[in-house]
Scaffold this active site. Sequence first.
Site, PDB file in Angstrom:
ATOM      1  N   SER A  90      -4.900  -3.510   3.902  1.00 54.46           N
ATOM      2  CA  SER A  90      -5.293  -4.848   3.471  1.00 54.46           C
ATOM      3  C   SER A  90      -6.572  -5.280   4.209  1.00 54.46           C
ATOM      4  O   SER A  90      -7.590  -4.591   4.115  1.00 54.46           O
ATOM      5  CB  SER A  90      -4.121  -5.812   3.712  1.00 54.46           C
ATOM      6  OG  SER A  90      -4.228  -6.969   2.934  1.00 54.46           O
ATOM      7  N   HIS A 227       3.504  -5.263  -1.116  1.00 55.43           N
ATOM      8  CA  HIS A 227       2.286  -5.185  -0.309  1.00 55.43           C
ATOM      9  C   HIS A 227       2.530  -4.467   1.018  1.00 55.43           C
ATOM     10  O   HIS A 227       1.634  -3.824   1.567  1.00 55.43           O
ATOM     11  CB  HIS A 227       1.766  -6.607  -0.053  1.00 55.43           C
ATOM     12  CG  HIS A 227       0.406  -6.663   0.565  1.00 55.43           C
ATOM     13  ND1 HIS A 227      -0.728  -6.220  -0.088  1.00 55.43           N
ATOM     14  CD2 HIS A 227      -0.017  -7.109   1.776  1.00 55.43           C
ATOM     15  CE1 HIS A 227      -1.790  -6.399   0.686  1.00 55.43           C
ATOM     16  NE2 HIS A 227      -1.380  -6.932   1.830  1.00 55.43           N
TER      17      HIS A 227
END
Length: 252
Positions: A90, A227
């Site tokens: 990320s 995620h």
Amino acid sequence: MEKLVACVQKRPDALCRLICFPWAGGGTSQLAQWGKLFNNSIEVFCIRLPGRETRLEEPFAKDMTSVVNEITSVLLKELKEKPFAFFGHSLGSYMSFAVALHLKEKYGLEPVHLFLSAAHAPQSAECLALKTAHIPDENNELLASIKFLGGNAKLPLNEDSRKKVACTFREDSKVFQTFSFDKAEMTMPFSCDITYFCGSDDKVYDVKGWQELTNGDTSFYELPGDHFYLLEPSNESFLIKHITTCIENAGP
């Protein structure tokens, strides 16, 4: 160096170092533990940004340039002495890319492999949109928006802990918003291979642009999960094995 880097398993004779860059709001508690999971040929360093863990009393980083400069100045000697690879998740993907770009342009150093996770290609319209997204001032609103920004993180129930998470995430997001990359100014692409990972249930990322940034091969892997797919033990095992194989095959 101990301030910037968490290394839970020192391997002075390792052939390569894997430098890990955590996500927004994150620390070193997860990725640093990878040091115990790799074989003796790989030593793991996990980057610890100011404002958390043993650096809790330090002010948060103000921009990506200061993050890149600190990492580069502290680790330059280590990066020159033996091959290294980067893994970023990320926000960590952009951070690792920014550091790699700086090392290439200023010192002629390149990782043997770039492992990127859950991030748009930096030159994509989606990345630009994310950089210009509003960061809520109110903590509960920010925590609620973390899922929208791409995270199903297991948030703490304790109010003080939630405040700390929100504050760290907000400051890290501000650092991300200062990250700038213009592909037109990239005089030479990387020569290393790039491997990109993501979770099957995460939002869709514009990832194909990563291929344009290297003359090496680019591979894409979708693993089950959201995620934070990389925190699942089965996915973690896959990542460790795959990263090991890539690094060992990278050659001199």
